[in-house]
Scaffold this motif. Structure first.
Motif, PDB file in Angstrom:
ATOM      1  N   ARG A   1       3.271   5.031  -5.886  1.00 41.74           N
ATOM      2  CA  ARG A   1       1.871   4.251  -6.001  1.00 41.74           C
ATOM      3  C   ARG A   1       2.071   3.743  -7.821  1.00 41.74           C
ATOM      4  O   ARG A   1       3.446   4.645  -7.901  1.00 41.74           O
TER       5      ARG A   1
ATOM      6  N   GLN B   1       0.945  -1.805   0.210  1.00 43.93           N
ATOM      7  CA  GLN B   1      -0.292   0.218   0.255  1.00 43.93           C
ATOM      8  C   GLN B   1       0.847   1.173  -0.217  1.00 43.93           C
ATOM      9  O   GLN B   1       0.063   2.719  -0.295  1.00 43.93           O
TER      10      GLN B   1
ATOM     11  N   GLY C   1       3.645   1.361  -1.541  1.00 43.62           N
ATOM     12  CA  GLY C   1       4.102   1.946  -3.462  1.00 43.62           C
ATOM     13  C   GLY C   1       4.728   0.988  -3.655  1.00 43.62           C
ATOM     14  O   GLY C   1       4.905  -0.175  -3.015  1.00 43.62           O
TER      15      GLY C   1
END
Length: 622
Positions: A237, A197, A199
């Motif tokens: 992300r 979550q 990255g």
């Protein structure tokens, strides 16, 4: 060495068949024979199924002997299998919560010498769009000489990746292997990543490893490791997210057709010729109903209907196949949305198993067949361009092997094609250029392949073609990517074509899968990127003396070239220079398609590569 894909397919099916044959569950009154040791020890053969099981075991042993590289004189490949297992132990430590020193001691020598495996890089090499890249090209020097030092160096990898163990992955590929008396030297590609979550972080590098033979002579221990090259990229992300489920889940065809996969359909359709591991049917994007939104067309293997999905205002896709009249069930290889009659809407071109179909769009996404061109078995890619400058778009169709419906299933599978010269084939099916001669209601296309000179070097197992005015003279030139050997660059000279690939150094003799044009260095002339195949096994085997005995050095070099991977050709003063290794773009794995696209809107052309092929048992699939 590029392994023949038809051979891989046959090998995989053979292994699957053997596995199926030896699966037998004993029922009441039957005695299961687990291996040969059960024979002669009171085991009874109470049914023919037991006899089949014994026969299957024998066949399995025969297969293992047949597949033994040592029997074929390839001790290096047996060593590779051994090193692969040992490297898996090391990669397993990277993805574990704690290092297992006992396990490492079985792989790593006590006096191992090596360098740091994650170097300190003070400045970013590149950053943009939320991605930071740090790169080091200079080899590291020895900085420790014992197992404790190696353990500390290895620990740097999970420390740099961060995150929980379950979010980390790490793999190694041996791409060079040399045996030197009591030592084995191997160059290893390392790829590690952490995805969670927070990255994405990836590490790519080369290790130069040395393995020392143990006292028994059968085992090898890691005695040296030097980092040759390192790259780390990090993003907050993912650049792309898989949205397949969210945009298609509302369609019954998605659940009942697309999600089931080829193993399901292999048991339920009659013609399985093109339903293989390769998944060659193509796709097309275009606005079929004039609402300003891109729609999606999916080609399918024979026996399953093609699908047209129309985009909705909320971004989801709605199945519009029945209304559009495009749900053909003939095996289709590629599709193209293009305005053929200059009426402002997107017509549809399909390259099917044996013919090309052109369909007219009524402007609302409903299509009617306007022309059919018989091509012969083996049609592949289709592309469009106004080659003669008359204001309408003409069609070029790539052709693969000369298949025949009377041949066995799979006769025109990618990688097959009977007898041919692997690195310089010239005996495939012919490609076609069709000139657009549409007049009002009459949809005519004329085969002008020979007339314009495109019949030269025209039988090379072609997969894809790309049009571009590479010489900036105002007309469209054509590059053709061929699977076995030399690619073509046809220069357009006032509507006639000349293959100038050899003289401009644009042949790229490898397994050409796709081609994309783009101005990489923004110098005003177009450059080329060709998707080929990377093969770790080929890189290991082809340089060795035992490979292709009797072949010339030129031939051996050409075959080795097949293993390198993708190619970037920079245009300089009308000729092309291979800048692939210099710019680090060869690794595309088993690449099928590629394209230039500015994905971060910084004005520079980026590269996207689609890849994948199953060459080993896949526990996540069958």
């Amino acid at each position: 060495m590029k392994l023949n894909r038809n051979f891989l397919l046959i090998t995989g099916l053979a292994v699957l068949l053997i596995t199926c044959l030896i699966i037998w569950r004993p029922g009441p009154g039957n005695v299961a024979i687990n291996d040969e040791s059960d024979l002669g020890k009171g085991a009874t053969l109470s049914s023919s199924r037991n006899l089949e099981s014994v026969s299957s075991i024998a066949r399995l042993n025969d297969w293992k002997e047949l597949d033994d590289p040592v029997q074929d004189g390839w001790e290096s490949e047996a060593l590779h299998d051994l090193l692969k297992k040992k490297l898996a132990v090391i990669s397993g430590q990277v993805t574990s919560d704690v290092f297992d020193q006992d396990l490492l001691s079985e792989v790593v020598g006590q006096n191992v010498e090596g360098s740091v495996l994650v170097p300190v890089i003070s400045e970013d090499t590149w950053s943009g769009g939320g991605v930071v890249v740090r790169r080091r090209e200079v080899p590291e020097e020895v900085s420790y000489s014992d197992r404790a030092g190696f353990t500390s160096a290895l620990q740097m990898i999970p420390n740099a990746l961060g995150g929980e163990a379950k979010s980390r992955r790490c793999s190694f590929k041996v791409v060079e292997l040399k045996v030197e008396q009591e030592l084995v030297r191997a160059r290893v590609l390392i790829e590690c990543a952490r995805i969670d979550q927070s990255g994405v972080l990836e590490q790519h590098g080369d290790w130069l490893t040395t393995w020392k033979r143990s006292g028994s002579g059968k085992e090898f221990m890691l005695s040296g490791v030097l980092l040759q090259r390192f790259e780390q990229s990090e993003g907050e992300r993912r650049l792309f997210a898989d949205c397949t489920e969210s945009i298609l889940k509302g369609n019954e065809s998605y659940r009942r057709q697309l999600q089931l996969g080829y193993p399901y359909w292999l048991q339920r359709i009659q013609d399985t010729r093109q339903m293989t591991l390769l998944g060659t049917p193509g796709t097309a994007l275009g606005d079929v109903n004039g609402d300003g939104l891109e729609d999606l067309y999916l080609c399918q293997p024979g026996g399953l209907p093609n699908r047209l999905f129309v985009q909705q205002p909320n971004g989801s896709l709605k199945d519009f196949t029945e209304e559009s009249g495009t749900g053909w069930v003939e095996s289709c290889r590629s599709a193209l949305f293009v305005d053929l009659d200059n009426d402002g809407d997107q017509d549809l071109v399909i390259a099917s198993y044996a013919r090309m179909v052109v369909s007219r769009n009524d402007g609302k996404g409903r299509f009617s067949v306007a022309g059919i061109m018989e091509l012969g078995i083996g049609a592949m890619g289709v592309s469009a361009a106004d080659y003669d400058g008359d204001g309408d778009l003409d069609l070029y169709v790539c052709h693969y092997s000369k298949g025949d419906l009377d041949l066995e299933a799979g006769a025109t599978v990618i990688g097959s094609g009977g007898q041919f010269v692997y690195h310089d084939a010239n005996n495939a099916g012919r490609n076609y250029l069709y000139r657009n001669e549409i007049q009002s209601e009459s949809w005519d296309f004329q085969d002008v392949t020979e007339e314009v000179g495109l019949d030269v070097n025209n039988r090379r197992f072609s997969l894809a073609a790309g049009w571009e005015d590479y010489d900036n003279d105002g007309d469209q030139d054509l590059y053709v990517a061929n699977d076995f050997g030399r690619n073509n660059l046809y220069r357009n000279d006032n509507g006639r074509f000349v293959d100038v690939a050899p003289e401009v150094q644009g042949e790229d003799r490898a397994s050409g899968m796709s081609v994309s044009w783009g101005d990489v260095d923004r110098d005003g002339v177009m450059d080329l990127y060709v998707a080929n195949m990377f093969s770790a096994a080929g890189n290991r085997i082809a340089p060795q003396q035992g490979f292709s005995p009797g072949s010339s050095e030129e031939t051996r070099g050409a075959l080795l070239r097949f293993a390198r991977g993708n190619t970037l050709l920079l245009q300089e003063e009308g000729k092309f220079r291979d800048a692939s290794e210099e710019l680090g773009v060869t690794m595309g794995r088993w690449a099928w398609s590629s394209m230039f696209a500015d994905i971060n809107n910084d004005g520079w052309e980026d590269l996207l590569v689609a890849n994948g092929y199953i060459t080993t048992p896949d526990t996540g699939d069958l």
